[in-house]
Design an enzyme around this catalytic site. Structure first.
Site, short mmCIF file in Angstrom:
data_model
loop_
_atom_site.label_atom_id
_atom_site.label_comp_id
_atom_site.label_asym_id
_atom_site.label_seq_id
_atom_site.Cartn_x
_atom_site.Cartn_y
_atom_site.Cartn_z
N VAL A 208 0.85 -1.20 0.00
CA VAL A 208 0.00 0.00 0.00
C VAL A 208 0.88 1.24 0.00
CG1 VAL A 208 -0.23 -0.04 2.54
CG2 VAL A 208 -1.89 1.22 1.16
N ILE B 265 4.96 -1.10 2.86
CA ILE B 265 4.65 0.31 2.66
C ILE B 265 5.38 0.74 1.39
CG2 ILE B 265 4.74 2.63 3.64
CD1 ILE B 265 2.96 0.59 5.25
N LYS B 266 4.57 1.25 0.46
CA LYS B 266 5.12 1.57 -0.87
C LYS B 266 5.62 3.02 -0.91
CE LYS B 266 2.40 1.26 -4.75
NZ LYS B 266 1.68 0.49 -5.78
N ILE B 267 6.88 3.16 -1.28
CA ILE B 267 7.53 4.48 -1.34
C ILE B 267 8.14 4.65 -2.73
CG2 ILE B 267 9.47 5.84 -0.39
CD1 ILE B 267 9.05 4.50 2.28
#
Ligand SMILES: O=C[C@H](O)COP(=O)(O)O
Length: 428
Positions: free
Chosen positions: A166, A197-199
């Site tokens: 996400v 956690i998408k960065i």
């Protein structure tokens, strides 16, 4: 990196199998089985008809049906993921039964194209939430529900697979500290071990990756378009692991999402502009060539004394994840961005179009480290024609960030309008 072909050590032996020298569908179809023609109509549908068929037969899809996706993982060590998370999240069950082992999400797209979120949205607005808080609650519910479904895979693999990814707000794509804070918050509120956690791999967010990893949070680094930026991403992961101070690194993992099809979409246009026979012959080859070179870099960086010291503390390699795997040029083979990029400890996230194509007629064989010198030749030939790989990466990153921001902004505007209308109707 510009100006030279990255010459990298190839510690693994190259497997047999050429680069796709004929990626054009028209050429391939001349000798293709009829099943391949059938594929064309499948792309238009919302969910995988191949998987839906299995699901209908098996009731809720809980009974495993063997597909090429199982072979992909069991024989080649590549993990197939599904690039589409939307409600109802239980729709993922037949995908999991058919061999899918993780999921990447695009909440903006999911929420804006479905009315399955209306009920919860109305409750949230009635409870006094503003549009943006409501958006995050919708997203978090989907992610938590999906994490639950993939938890058995996460447990079976001791935290190596079975993830749900996400993204932090795309508005933060150029904000180092804002991204760190958003990632910490999102990780805390989702509160599941198997969330990524998408960065984005923007210049500003590369330091965020280090910081977030150092905080023990697993990360999907997205929007990687060039080998040079990919190297910075690996370094950020290694720096983060080293800075974490954790004695056990086994639960801090990461994937590096290298985008594929978009590279061809842009470079093909450049080649058409150049227009010479040599340039035209290179269409449809840039993305796979660059991806193979990226894999060589992966092999080099995740070996040697620095890496071995981290392995002693339980560190896991940051897997390469092939993203943007559906073909954009209908003239190309529909497995162009899957078949040639198969190898151990990698992930391929596929939307329905690519997933259906691969289940239907994909070839399960180790290809990622085959014909690396041919890939280097293509990379170099493109440079000689004036293609600047770093510039291509910058342009694609700029377009990717703008497009994600644009859809996020327009969804929030529409949620605000919807929220105001609900409040007016309810006299809130
Ligand atoms: O996997 C990556 C994203 O979903 C983007 O894919 P796309 O390039 O097909 O839009």
């Amino acid at each position: 990196m510009a100006g030279t072909v990255p010459k990298l050590a190839a510690p693994r032996p190259a497997a047999a199998g050429p680069l796709p020298s004929q990626p054009l569908r028209s050429a391939a179809l001349a000798s293709a089985p009829s099943a391949r023609r059938f594929r064309v109509s499948l792309a238009a549908r919302a969910r995988s008809p191949v998987i839906a068929m299995a699901s209908a037969k098996e009731g809720n899809g809980a009974v495993t049906k063997r597909t090429t996706l199982h072979d992909l993982y069991e024989q080649q060590g590549q993990s197939p993921w599904y690039d589409n998370l939307c409600r109802p999240v239980t729709d993922l069950l037949p995908y999991i039964a058919n061999g899918v082992r993780g999921v990447t999400s695009n909440p903006t797209k999911a929420i804006s194209s479905s009315n399955a979120y209306d009920g919860q949205f109305k409750e949230l607005i009635s409870a006094g939430k503003d549009a943006e808080s409501a958006y995050w609650e919708l997203v978090i519910k989907d992610i938590q529900d999906a994490c639950k479904l993939f938890e058995p895979i996460y447990d079976e693999t001791d935290g190596a697979d079975g993830y749900v990814s996400v993204e932090v707000s795309p508005r933060l794509a150029n904000d180092t500290q804002g991204t760190v804070e958003a990632a910490k918050w999102l990780h805390k509120v989702v509160n599941r071990p198997n969330v990524y956690i998408k960065i984005p791999a923007t210049a500003e967010c590369v330091p965020s990756i280090k910081e977030v990893i150092a905080n023990g949070i697993s990360v999907n680094v997205t929007l990687i378009f060039s080998v040079a930026r990919y190297e910075a991403v690996i370094d950020a992961y290694l720096d983060g692991l080293e800075a974490s101070g954790l004695s056990d690194l086994s639960r801090v993992t990461s994937v590096a999402s290298f985008f594929v099809s978009r590279v061809d979409s842009l470079i093909d246009k450049m080649l058409e502009k150049i227009g010479t026979p040599e340039a035209l012959a290179l269409r449809g080859k840039a993305a796979v060539a660059q991806a193979k070179i990226a894999n060589q870099l992966y092999l080099k960086k995740f070996s040697g004394p620095r890496w071995e010291a981290l392995v002693k503390k339980g560190a896991k390699k940051q897997r390469l994840l092939w993203a943007s795997t559906s073909v954009k040029n209908p003239a190309y083979l529909d497995t162009l961005y899957v078949d040639p990029l198969i190898g151990p400890d990698t992930v391929s996230t596929m939307p329905d179009q690519a997933l259906d194509a691969f289940i239907d007629h994909g070839t399960v064989a180790r290809t990622i480290d085959a014909n690396v010198s041919e890939a280097e030749g293509i990379y170099s030939a493109l440079e000689k024609l004036g293609i600047d790989w770093e510039e291509v990466g910058k342009q694609l990153e700029h377009e990717g960030v703008s497009s994600f921001k644009g859809s996020f902004d327009s969804l929030l505007t529409s949620l605000e309008e919807k929220g105001n209308a609900l409040k007016t109707a309810a006299n809130l």
